[in-house]
Design an enzyme around this catalytic site. Structure first.
Site, PDB file in Angstrom:
ATOM      1  N   GLU A 175       2.830   5.775 -17.693  1.00 33.92           N
ATOM      2  CA  GLU A 175       3.355   6.800 -18.506  1.00 33.92           C
ATOM      3  C   GLU A 175       4.583   7.789 -18.158  1.00 33.92           C
ATOM      4  OE1 GLU A 175       0.030   9.355 -20.137  1.00 33.92           O
ATOM      5  OE2 GLU A 175       1.416  10.428 -21.425  1.00 33.92           O
ATOM      6  N   LYS A 217       3.637   3.639 -21.530  1.00 29.12           N
ATOM      7  CA  LYS A 217       3.431   4.652 -22.519  1.00 29.12           C
ATOM      8  C   LYS A 217       4.484   5.670 -22.473  1.00 29.12           C
ATOM      9  CE  LYS A 217      -0.214   7.958 -23.539  1.00 29.12           C
ATOM     10  NZ  LYS A 217      -1.637   8.338 -23.478  1.00 29.12           N
TER      11      LYS A 217
HETATM   12  P1  13P Z   1      -0.158  13.424 -26.450  1.00 26.56           P
HETATM   13  O1  13P Z   1      -0.107  12.306 -27.493  1.00 26.56           O
HETATM   14  O2  13P Z   1      -1.068  14.321 -27.016  1.00 26.56           O
HETATM   15  O3  13P Z   1       1.138  13.519 -25.929  1.00 26.56           O
HETATM   16  O4  13P Z   1      -1.175  12.838 -25.332  1.00 26.56           O
HETATM   17  C1  13P Z   1      -0.840  11.510 -24.690  1.00 26.56           C
HETATM   18  C2  13P Z   1      -1.463  11.549 -23.372  1.00 26.56           C
HETATM   19  O5  13P Z   1      -2.248  10.581 -22.852  1.00 26.56           O
HETATM   20  C3  13P Z   1      -0.922  12.538 -22.394  1.00 26.56           C
HETATM   21  O6  13P Z   1      -1.094  12.062 -21.105  1.00 26.56           O
END
Ligand code: 13P
Length: 332
Positions: A175, A217
């Protein structure tokens, strides 16, 4: 490695996304307090059980990400979370980073920590039943940032994490989040996101991470929260897919974070993405855009558990429907 490929494919299976319910104890506590709920371990546990047991959740959610505290807790009936959600047909995941911390040498920027002892922790999480993991790198954005140092430090940490996960048979959700904070344009977000991804691809390749066994992500490519004008879903989808096209075909899939967008906007943007022909599925791994309505509807009242679950189910179904618009043959 093959099992990572199989699990990653399940996570981004047609018409499904991943629920992010892995807020740290601190973040979860302040969200509960804001909703008028006392921030106790038991209330955090009740809330996560409410989310996990929302009727029909498995129809649109392939997995749920938890934090360490939740993974060590049990459902009211005594079954550990991992075992209980597995039984519901949902893969349990675990957030393994220990947070974005100030990066020495780079004022105002962060590097995500949690690599020390990570292989040992992953082994334990695999024993507890975690099928996948998550690590979030955070990049501030303005005219000069993210800096090359922040891009490289976070990219390297993400790759080390991803390699450690695959060695443990756990699928890494990778991510890299370029924040929405600021008044920047969508073009600036595209530029910053492309630079972050380019470095990340290099780092992943250097550590021999199998892209077919990860789920990316990313943030959507979008204007800053304080920008004068909001872009349309088509503009967001066009800009996002253009940046993502640099990823090789073998990438298992892309599951976006919501990043502070309203639930409705995140869904509309996700739906617009589906009109692009891409070699990898484009789905959701939203946190706030899925759980905020549920928390607001429940706000700690035992008699409102069903209302909270209905609010979550509604958002999950809307996003699953958006993703299915890519392939209309998927059952609704
Ligand atoms: P949000 O969709 O609220 O941005 O959170 C996703 C997430 O896993 C943040 O690490």
């Amino acid at each position: 490695m093959d099992s990572c490929r199989e699990i990653a494919a399940q996570m981004v299976a047609p018409g499904k996304g991943v629920l992010a319910a892995d807020e740290s104890i601190g973040t979860m506590s302040s969200r509960l307090e804001k909703a008028g709920v006392e921030a106790t371990p038991e209330n955090r546990r009740r809330y996560r059980e409410l989310l996990s047991t929302a009727p029909g959740l498995a129809d649109g959610a392939s997995g749920i990400i938890f934090c360490d505290e939740t993974l060590r807790q049990t459902f009211t009936d005594g079954r550990p979370f991992a075992e209980a959600v597995h039984a519901l047909g949902i893969l349990p995941g675990i957030k393994v980073d220990t947070g974005a911390k100030p990066c020495p040498g780079l004022p105002g920027e962060t590097v995500t920590e949690g690599l020390d002892g990570l292989p040992g922790r992953l082994e334990e999480y695999a024993e507890i039943g975690a099928a996948f993991a998550k690590w979030r790198a955070v990049y501030v954005i303005d005219v000069e940032r993210p800096s090359p140092g922040a891009i490289r430090s976070n990219g390297n940490a993400l790759a080390r994490y991803a390699a450690a996960c695959q060695a443990a048979g756990i699928v890494p959700i990778v991510e890299p989040e370029v924040l929405m904070d600021g008044a920047h344009t969508i073009e600036r977000c595209a530029e910053a996101t492309a630079a972050v991804h380019a470095d990340l691809r290099t780092e992943l390749e250097l550590l021999h991470v199998d892209l077919a066994g990860i789920v990316l992500k990313p943030n959507m490519v979008i204007e800053g929260k304080d920008a004068a004008e909001q872009c349309s879903p088509e503009q967001v989808a066009d800009a996002t897919v253009q940046v993502l096209r640099a990823w090789p075909d073998e990438l298992a899939g892309v599951a976006f974070l919501s990043g502070g967008q309203s639930p409705e906007r995140a869904t509309a943007n996700l739906e617009a993405m589906q009109r692009h022909d891409t070699p990898w599925p484009l789905t959701f791994s939203f946190g706030r855009a899925l759980v905020d309505p549920a928390l607001a509807a429940w706000h700690g009242e035992p008699e409102l558990v069903e209302a909270g679950q209905a609010a979550l189910a509604e958002r999950v179904a809307a996003n699953a429907t958006a993703v299915r618009s890519r392939d209309p043959l998927q059952p609704a």
